[in-house]
Structure formats: C-alpha cells, structure tokens
Design a protein around this motif. Structure first.
Motif, mmCIF file in Angstrom:
data_model
loop_
_atom_site.group_PDB
_atom_site.id
_atom_site.type_symbol
_atom_site.label_atom_id
_atom_site.label_comp_id
_atom_site.label_asym_id
_atom_site.label_seq_id
_atom_site.Cartn_x
_atom_site.Cartn_y
_atom_site.Cartn_z
ATOM 1 N N HIS A 1 -12.694 32.547 57.584
ATOM 2 C CA HIS A 1 -12.342 31.197 58.037
ATOM 3 C C HIS A 1 -12.349 30.249 56.857
ATOM 4 O O HIS A 1 -13.195 30.349 55.965
ATOM 5 C CB HIS A 1 -13.341 30.714 59.094
ATOM 6 N N SER B 1 -11.946 30.451 69.088
ATOM 7 C CA SER B 1 -12.180 30.925 67.731
ATOM 8 C C SER B 1 -12.619 32.373 67.762
ATOM 9 O O SER B 1 -13.611 32.704 68.390
ATOM 10 C CB SER B 1 -13.251 30.061 67.050
ATOM 11 N N SER C 1 -12.335 26.181 56.340
ATOM 12 C CA SER C 1 -12.431 24.893 57.019
ATOM 13 C C SER C 1 -11.572 23.857 56.314
ATOM 14 O O SER C 1 -11.551 23.786 55.085
ATOM 15 C CB SER C 1 -13.891 24.424 57.048
ATOM 16 N N LEU C 2 -10.844 23.054 57.092
ATOM 17 C CA LEU C 2 -10.025 21.976 56.532
ATOM 18 C C LEU C 2 -10.758 20.646 56.525
ATOM 19 O O LEU C 2 -10.187 19.622 56.116
ATOM 20 C CB LEU C 2 -8.718 21.848 57.330
ATOM 21 N N ASP C 3 -12.000 20.646 56.988
ATOM 22 C CA ASP C 3 -12.771 19.405 57.037
ATOM 23 C C ASP C 3 -12.944 18.840 55.623
ATOM 24 O O ASP C 3 -13.380 19.536 54.703
ATOM 25 C CB ASP C 3 -14.143 19.649 57.654
ATOM 26 N N GLY C 4 -12.605 17.566 55.471
ATOM 27 C CA GLY C 4 -12.777 16.897 54.191
ATOM 28 C C GLY C 4 -11.688 17.167 53.189
ATOM 29 O O GLY C 4 -11.680 16.586 52.101
ATOM 30 N N LYS C 5 -10.748 18.047 53.526
ATOM 31 C CA LYS C 5 -9.664 18.362 52.592
ATOM 32 C C LYS C 5 -8.471 17.459 52.837
ATOM 33 O O LYS C 5 -8.269 16.955 53.947
ATOM 34 C CB LYS C 5 -9.261 19.834 52.737
ATOM 35 N N HIS C 6 -7.661 17.297 51.804
ATOM 36 C CA HIS C 6 -6.464 16.459 51.918
ATOM 37 C C HIS C 6 -5.308 17.304 52.435
ATOM 38 O O HIS C 6 -4.821 18.204 51.750
ATOM 39 C CB HIS C 6 -6.106 15.865 50.554
#
Length: 380
Positions: free
Chosen positions: A26, A21, A28-33
């Motif tokens: 940035h 990294s 973050s794709l965490d928790g995204k659909h």
C-alpha cells in the motif's frame, strides 16, 4: 448472548473493511501533492477500452493475414539493369592492347590492386598522355569509351580494357543479431538484403527476424525475414545501395506477460515461429482448474490510436476467450499474441469469496480467543 453479538458485529465490520481494502502492499497518498490533470474528472478508463469476445464466427478477423510465396518483378528488373558506378577509393586496372608501355604490369611481386590506378578523392585518375580522367560516377564501359576516345589522338584505334581491381568506395553495414556484423563492399555483383545477411553468416538464435530495419537516407523501413526466408515472399528482399544500414534486433522485446489464475505465472518470449494464446497458456501449465474462471481468459493489448481525439478512441483492446468448453482452445490457436500483450486469467467468484473469508477467519478466531480469555478471568 452479549458476547455472540460482539463477535457478529466485529465480523460484519471486518467484512465491510475487507470490501474497502484488501491486504497487500500500500502507498498512502496522505500529505502528498496530487497533480490535477485538466479534464481528467470527465474522462474514465472505460471510455478507452474495447472488449472483443473471441468466437468461432469472428476469430478470422483477428487472425494474422497468411504470408504466401510471391515474386518480386521490381527487384528482378533492378538486378537485370544493375551496373556498378566507380567512386573515390576504388582501384582500376587499365590495359591498352599492343601497348605494354601504357600498361603497368602486376608482376610477381605486385597484385592487381597494387599495380592499378587509384581513384582520388576528386573522382579522377591520372593516365599517360591524356592526364586526368574523370571516372567517379561512371561505369567501366563509360570510362573505357572515354579513355579510348582521348588516346585516339596519340594511338591509332586503341583497344582499351577497364575493370575494377578493388571495390572500396561503396559499402553497406550489417548490425545486430548476425554471426559476423560489420561492413560489406558493394561490387559489380548486385548485393541484396538476403545476400548481405548470408555473407554475415546468417542470423543468430536470438534474432527478431520479423522486424528487421533497413535504414536508407535517414529513413527506416521494416522488413520481415520470416516472410522472406520462411514463406518465400520475395517482395521483402531489397537491392542494397551505398551506406544502407541493416539492423537485425534481438528478441528481448518480444515478450508477453501471463499471470492470474494459472499454474506458473511468468514472462514468456515469443520465438521465431510466433506464439498463439493457447501456446502461452500451455507454457505456464494451463489454468488453475480449482480457482480460475474459465470464461475469463483475457488478452490485454495496448492500442497506438491517439486517445486525445474525440469521440474517445480506445487505448486498450481486450480480447476474451471462454474455454468453459475446452474445445474452445482451438480458437486460441488461431489468435496470435503480440509483443507486450498481457494474458490474464480471472479467478472464479467462489474463489474470490473464499479468499475474503480466509482473511476474516484469523480475525474472528482471535476475537473468540480474547472473549474466552475475558470470560475465564471474570469467572476466576
């Protein structure tokens, strides 16, 4: 000894993290659909990219075909055969020689337009003795012959003269980057594309004269005024017809993006004469000699080929210029840039390594200071 090992371990860990990294923005794709596109797992960008090294041997195949002066026999024939056809709204002047009672004089208070015969919406005019005369779609010669024939029942050998006093039924429209946009009448003098633009005062400084659009019957045709005016290619000229629309776009869309290891990354506008790769590089101050990889001058160009076809068709073409020998910039002068091209100059390997080290040094320095502080506290 233990402290040195800690510093070493921390440095190694930092290097590993740096490889995963890099600093910067940035999302973050965490928790995204994340939408799973069908078959996307079997497709990679590499399969859609072609890379073409630019060399002395192959630059000719990427060079634009030169435009040379050329005659237009088809247009010349159409101009020679041109005749104006009367339409609703036109005003005709009809003169019967030796019969002033049938000729409405213009007089000192009425112009020829005011004294003439108005062509009605049904395409007819009214004339004494003979009544309604169908004139729409006919030439003045045909109308003259028709009136003379019908008047011959009342007048012996009538001598008839017909001309158009006002041309109002046919027009073309000039829009976009010209000095006087608007409509222009089509008259008994044939109107060409070049004539219409000259009547509109010529194109403006912001005009994109390589992509002029002529719309006729709902169909668009692209015409190059650059080839017509600058190179004398008369095949680009057209004889205009009723309701034609000529649009001269502005050159806002004619832009290229130059960034990477150059002195002044910026968006450049392609001017009327076009822009070569070497011109683009000189416009941004050239490459950064201390940071750039001279072998990695890339032009990235989107391709309109349908990438859904199999085998994979390229959606991106990349052209690579190696200017390690500066004389290779001559090759760049022969490579013309297109709208929305991306010119990217890569960083040299040593420059990329120095940047990673530059990111690690503050971390290592901070760890050393913390260690020194800890040792001082234990000593105290």
């Amino acid at each position: 000894m233990k402290l040195s090992k800690k510093v070493l371990v921390t440095a190694v860990a930092s290097v590993m993290l740096a490889g995963c990294s890099m600093p910067g923005s940035h999302i973050s794709l965490d928790g995204k659909h994340v939408v799973d596109v069908a078959n996307s797992s079997h497709d990679t960008l590499d399969q859609h990219v072609n890379v073409f090294p630019l060399t002395v041997n192959n630059i000719t195949q990427f060079r634009e075909a030169p435009v040379s002066p050329e005659s237009n026999p088809k247009l010349d024939k159409a101009l020679a055969a041109y005749e104006y056809h009367i339409g609703p709204g036109d005003i005709l002047n009809i003169t019967i020689w030796d019969h002033p009672e049938l000729t409405i004089p213009a007089g000192s208070y009425r112009s020829a337009k005011e004294a003439g015969n108005w062509v009605h919406a049904d395409g007819t005019i009214f004339y004494p003795y003979i009544g309604k005369v169908k004139v729409a779609g006919k030439t003045v010669t045909q109308v003259r012959s028709d009136i003379a024939q019908r008047l011959s029942e009342y007048i012996e050998k009538p001598q008839v003269d017909v001309n158009v006093a006002a041309f109002r039924s046919k027009k073309v429209y000039i829009t976009g980057e010209v000095k006087s946009a608007g409509q222009q009448e089509i008259t008994n003098v044939p109107l060409t594309l070049l004539d219409a633009i000259n009547h509109a005062g010529g194109i403006s400084n912001n005009a994109d004269w390589r992509h002029v659009t002529l719309t006729r019957n709902g169909k668009d045709e692209t015409v190059s005024l650059y080839a017509l005016i600058q190179r004398g290619d008369l095949t680009q000229n057209r004889l205009l017809r009723n309701d034609d629309i000529i649009h001269i776009p502005n050159n806002d869309a004619q832009k290229v993006f130059v960034f990477g290891e150059v002195r002044d990354p910026k968006l450049l506008k392609i001017d009327r004469a076009g822009m070569s790769l070497t011109e683009a590089l000189s416009s941004v101050g050239g490459i950064n000699e201390l940071q750039a990889d001279a072998t990695g001058i890339f032009v990235i160009r989107a391709n309109n080929i349908d990438s859904s076809q199999k085998p994979y068709s390229p959606i991106v073409n990349i052209y690579q210029l190696n200017i390690k020998d500066a004389t290779a910039l001559v090759i760049g002068t022969e490579f013309q840039l297109y709208s929305n091209d991306v010119v990217y100059v890569t960083a040299a390997p040593i420059a990329r390594w120095n940047r990673i080290i530059g990111q690690l040094l503050p971390t290592i320095d901070g760890i050393n200071k913390l260690s020194e502080t800890g040792n001082n506290l234990r000593t105290w």
